[in-house]
Design an enzyme around this catalytic site. Sequence first.
Site, short mmCIF file in Angstrom:
data_model
loop_
_atom_site.label_atom_id
_atom_site.label_comp_id
_atom_site.label_asym_id
_atom_site.label_seq_id
_atom_site.Cartn_x
_atom_site.Cartn_y
_atom_site.Cartn_z
N THR A 155 65.62 39.81 51.96
CA THR A 155 66.23 40.59 50.89
C THR A 155 66.57 39.69 49.70
O THR A 155 66.91 38.52 49.89
CB THR A 155 67.50 41.30 51.40
OG1 THR A 155 68.11 41.98 50.30
CG2 THR A 155 68.53 40.34 51.99
N SER A 185 77.34 40.21 52.02
CA SER A 185 77.85 41.06 53.11
C SER A 185 77.40 40.42 54.43
O SER A 185 76.50 39.57 54.44
CB SER A 185 77.27 42.48 53.03
OG SER A 185 75.90 42.47 53.42
N TYR A 208 75.68 41.84 56.58
CA TYR A 208 74.26 42.20 56.70
C TYR A 208 73.38 41.18 55.95
O TYR A 208 72.44 40.62 56.51
CB TYR A 208 73.99 43.62 56.17
CG TYR A 208 72.58 43.74 55.64
CD1 TYR A 208 71.50 43.74 56.52
CD2 TYR A 208 72.30 43.77 54.26
CE1 TYR A 208 70.19 43.78 56.04
CE2 TYR A 208 71.01 43.82 53.78
CZ TYR A 208 69.95 43.81 54.68
OH TYR A 208 68.67 43.84 54.20
P1 NAD Z 1 65.66 51.74 58.19
O1 NAD Z 1 67.02 51.72 58.79
O2 NAD Z 1 65.19 53.00 57.57
O3 NAD Z 1 64.58 51.30 59.29
C1 NAD Z 1 64.78 50.26 60.19
C2 NAD Z 1 64.10 50.63 61.50
O4 NAD Z 1 64.25 49.55 62.42
C3 NAD Z 1 64.72 51.87 62.15
O5 NAD Z 1 63.73 52.80 62.48
C4 NAD Z 1 65.42 51.31 63.39
O6 NAD Z 1 65.44 52.23 64.46
C5 NAD Z 1 64.61 50.06 63.68
N1 NAD Z 1 65.37 49.02 64.39
C6 NAD Z 1 66.54 48.44 64.04
N2 NAD Z 1 66.92 47.54 64.95
C7 NAD Z 1 65.96 47.53 65.92
C8 NAD Z 1 65.79 46.82 67.14
N3 NAD Z 1 66.69 45.93 67.55
N4 NAD Z 1 64.69 47.06 67.87
C9 NAD Z 1 63.77 47.96 67.47
N5 NAD Z 1 63.88 48.69 66.34
C10 NAD Z 1 64.97 48.46 65.56
O7 NAD Z 1 65.60 50.54 57.14
P2 NAD Z 1 64.58 50.33 55.91
O8 NAD Z 1 65.26 50.80 54.68
O9 NAD Z 1 63.25 50.84 56.24
O10 NAD Z 1 64.55 48.76 55.85
C11 NAD Z 1 63.58 48.05 56.60
C12 NAD Z 1 63.69 46.57 56.36
O11 NAD Z 1 63.51 46.29 54.98
C13 NAD Z 1 65.05 45.99 56.75
O12 NAD Z 1 64.84 44.75 57.39
C14 NAD Z 1 65.75 45.80 55.44
O13 NAD Z 1 66.62 44.70 55.52
C15 NAD Z 1 64.60 45.54 54.49
N6 NAD Z 1 64.91 45.98 53.12
C16 NAD Z 1 65.15 47.30 52.85
C17 NAD Z 1 65.44 47.69 51.54
C18 NAD Z 1 65.73 49.12 51.15
O14 NAD Z 1 66.06 49.36 49.98
N7 NAD Z 1 65.62 50.09 52.03
C19 NAD Z 1 65.48 46.72 50.54
C20 NAD Z 1 65.23 45.38 50.86
C21 NAD Z 1 64.95 45.03 52.15
N1 USQ Z 2 76.20 50.67 44.00
C1 USQ Z 2 76.87 51.49 43.14
N2 USQ Z 2 76.99 52.80 43.48
C2 USQ Z 2 76.46 53.32 44.63
C3 USQ Z 2 75.75 52.47 45.50
C4 USQ Z 2 75.65 51.14 45.16
O1 USQ Z 2 77.35 51.06 42.09
O2 USQ Z 2 76.63 54.52 44.85
C5 USQ Z 2 76.03 49.23 43.66
C6 USQ Z 2 76.56 48.27 44.70
O3 USQ Z 2 77.93 47.98 44.48
C7 USQ Z 2 75.66 47.07 44.49
C8 USQ Z 2 74.33 47.68 44.05
O4 USQ Z 2 74.64 49.00 43.59
O5 USQ Z 2 76.13 46.29 43.44
C9 USQ Z 2 73.30 47.77 45.16
O6 USQ Z 2 73.84 48.47 46.26
P1 USQ Z 2 72.88 49.27 47.27
O7 USQ Z 2 73.72 49.97 48.27
O8 USQ Z 2 71.90 50.07 46.49
O9 USQ Z 2 72.05 48.07 47.91
P2 USQ Z 2 72.48 46.90 48.88
O10 USQ Z 2 73.77 47.13 49.53
O11 USQ Z 2 72.30 45.61 48.16
O12 USQ Z 2 71.37 47.02 50.02
C10 USQ Z 2 70.08 47.60 49.81
C11 USQ Z 2 69.48 47.85 51.18
C12 USQ Z 2 69.31 46.51 51.89
C13 USQ Z 2 68.51 45.57 51.02
C14 USQ Z 2 69.10 45.41 49.63
C15 USQ Z 2 68.19 44.69 48.68
O13 USQ Z 2 70.31 48.72 51.94
O14 USQ Z 2 68.66 46.73 53.14
O15 USQ Z 2 68.47 44.32 51.64
O16 USQ Z 2 69.27 46.74 49.06
S1 USQ Z 2 69.10 43.69 47.54
O17 USQ Z 2 70.13 44.51 46.91
O18 USQ Z 2 68.18 43.17 46.58
O19 USQ Z 2 69.73 42.65 48.35
#
Ligand code: NAD
Ligand code: USQ
Length: 383
Positions: A144, A179, A181
């Site tokens: 991320t 965080s 996470y």
């Molecule tokens: P998501 O929660 O929709 O999907 C994650 C999937 O992984 C789920 O289906 C869950 O059941 C599975 N999973 C979790 N732990 C597991 C385990 N121990 N064994 C097997 N399966 C498991 O999340 P997403 O939004 O698709 O994100 C996927 C990845 O991309 C994550 O690693 C996240 O950190 C990264 N990412 C997401 C975003 C975003 O905006 N959604 C942004 C940046 C990075």
């Molecule tokens: N934010 C708001 N209002 C909202 C939601 C979020 O102002 O209703 C702000 C948050 O405070 C933060 C920013 O928007 O400053 C991003 O928050 P987010 O919830 O959209 O994203 P984040 O918590 O950073 O996490 C998400 C995904 C995570 C991924 C990450 C990419 O859930 O899996 O790793 O985006 S990044 O942000 O580049 O680290």
Amino acid sequence: MRVLVIGGDGYCGWATALHLSNRGHEVAILDSLVRRHWDNELCIDTLTPIAPIQTRLKRWKDLTGKAIDLFVGDLCNYEFLKNSMLQFQPDSIVHFGEQRSAPFSMIDREHAVLTQVNNVVGTLNLLYVMREHFPDAHLVKLGTMGEYGTPNIDIEEGYITIEHNGRKDTLPYPKQPGSFYHLSKVHDSHNIHFACKIWGLRATDLNQGIVYGVLTEETGMDELLINRLDYDGVFGTALNRFCIQAAIGHPLTVYGKGGQTRGLLDIRDTVRCIEIACNNPAEPGEFRVFNQFTELFSVGDLANMVQKAGEALGLKVQVDHLENPRVEKEEHYFNAKNTKLLDLGLQPHYLSDSLLDSLLNFAMKYKHRVDEKEILPKVKWKG
Ligand code: NAD
Ligand code: USQ
């Protein structure tokens, strides 16, 4: 190529599994379905009615003739993981399978521990299976952009060259995650880097920004293939949330001043970036880092864009500035590099009026499913 998509029932993973399958790769999904379980526990649901994974896969097979294997189980269970991988024999392993919500990881001690154990142990198990049985396979790991935090200098792609007391070295870029996470992703990066160094594994860490959108070529083919779209205060992310808030007439929830700037990308680019990484594997022993986003926006900019696009559709959209539940900088310098995926051929879908329009229309179509109680943030960083 044989590609195992871990976390293939989730938002990014489902879209990616279908995309790779459509492009002619042999694909399998490994997922414990724990995300559906977490939704149930928190009493939240995706905006969109997602079908059970088996139904999704059957529909895909019926529509396209392409089969996707399924392994249901936990990455933290080493025997299960090893046996699944021995059965499937992947060339590439795309790893999305983690707890990915920052607010979820900040609920309390249990959720912080769950997040870090799930993410760090799962990835470590995978590294050990690779070392024992698949030393030539390529790990494509979702990291991320939040690993870097918001430093007051430009963000490079994984490494920075530093001169110190007359000597020079290229070192991992400093990490300042915001965080438990985001910290779990930093721990993963360190473990993967170390495994590449000592065992000669090959890995690409994709430091992805915030993903927006819902439709890809494949998930849009049929309602049974529909992807999840989270809008709640725990799993919903900024731009997706704002579109759904606009659709139901809820004021947009900007936290604090709204100057928080992040990298973002369209989910259609997520699937393409993964394909590019798989097609261009890292070298043996190489821990390669790509910054995976296409544009930078502040949260305030995003809210203003949604407001404008919503009003053009006849919606009345108000922007609220809530007390920030997180501890983060609300005004800061942010300039991150993202050229490596572009150099490998990524052609970005930039955020446009038409995308906002289609996301808003999509949100309006399913707005009857929204539970308004789940919109405002309930998790505070300071407890
Ligand atoms: P998501 O929660 O929709 O999907 C994650 C999937 O992984 C789920 O289906 C869950 O059941 C599975 N999973 C979790 N732990 C597991 C385990 N121990 N064994 C097997 N399966 C498991 O999340 P997403 O939004 O698709 O994100 C996927 C990845 O991309 C994550 O690693 C996240 O950190 C990264 N990412 C997401 C975003 C975003 O905006 N959604 C942004 C940046 C990075
Ligand atoms: N934010 C708001 N209002 C909202 C939601 C979020 O102002 O209703 C702000 C948050 O405070 C933060 C920013 O928007 O400053 C991003 O928050 P987010 O919830 O959209 O994203 P984040 O918590 O950073 O996490 C998400 C995904 C995570 C991924 C990450 C990419 O859930 O899996 O790793 O985006 S990044 O942000 O580049 O680290």
